[in-house]
Design a protein around this motif. Structure first.
Motif: not given
Length: 188
Positions: A91, A88, A121, A53, A56-57
């Protein structure tokens, strides 16, 4: 102040809160694990999900730079950026449980939340790719062979991470998701 700087102030704040949520969740888990008499097992699944995560962020934060000359301040662009960054945050917030007391393993929480976290995501990925594909200035970069291959690999691995049930396979898929980002950062 440019339109991008104005938009990114809000967007960066919200993404920063997402990073803080991930890191505070990890810190809470480590603190609980190290407390006397605690029986919390951290395992691999939740930390790998947290790293994924986070990466990805960061990739989205970096990808926002591509739009610096395109972004214009408007009501819809403010709502879109806020909705995107809020997803975001949600998540990130769901990766680690808020209350760790009495929890035997973070794996239990992982199996309850992984489809929601990775699903959020995945939807963000689809929306981002769709939006970038609609921008003539950016579309060629998105559909370049290497970029397209890395995006397809990301999507397949995300779908596998939502579908698989076996811990060992999930650990491998999450490690592959993390590795895909690390490889992407090194090569591109």
């Amino acid at each position: 102040m440019s339109d991008f700087e104005f938009m990114f102030a809000l967007y960066g704040l919200m993404l920063g809160l997402s990073l803080a949520e991930l890191l505070s969740g990890l810190a809470r888990a480590i603190e609980e694990r190290l407390s006397p008499g605690a029986g919390l097992r951290i395992g691999w699944l939740t930390p790998l999900l947290a790293i994924f995560v986070l990466l990805d962020l960061l990739s989205f934060w970096g990808a926002a730079w591509l739009t610096r000359d395109i972004i214009r301040v408007s009501g819809d662009s403010l709502m879109f950026a806020t909705a995107f960054a809020s997803a975001y945050y949600m998540a990130s917030r769901l990766v680690f449980p808020r209350d760790l007391a009495g929890l035997a393993s973070l794996d239990d929480h992982f199996f309850r939340m992984r489809r929601i976290v990775i699903g959020i995501l995945f939807v963000l990925l689809v929306v981002q790719i769709g939006w970038y594909a609609s921008l003539p200035q950016i579309a060629p970069r998105i559909f370049a062979p290497a970029s397209l291959a890395m995006t397809c690999l990301l999507a397949v691995l995300m779908l596998l991470a939502m579908a698989l049930k076996d811990r060992r396979w999930l650990t491998l898929v999450l490690a592959a998701l993390v590795g895909r980002y690390v490889l992407g950062y090194i090569l591109f």
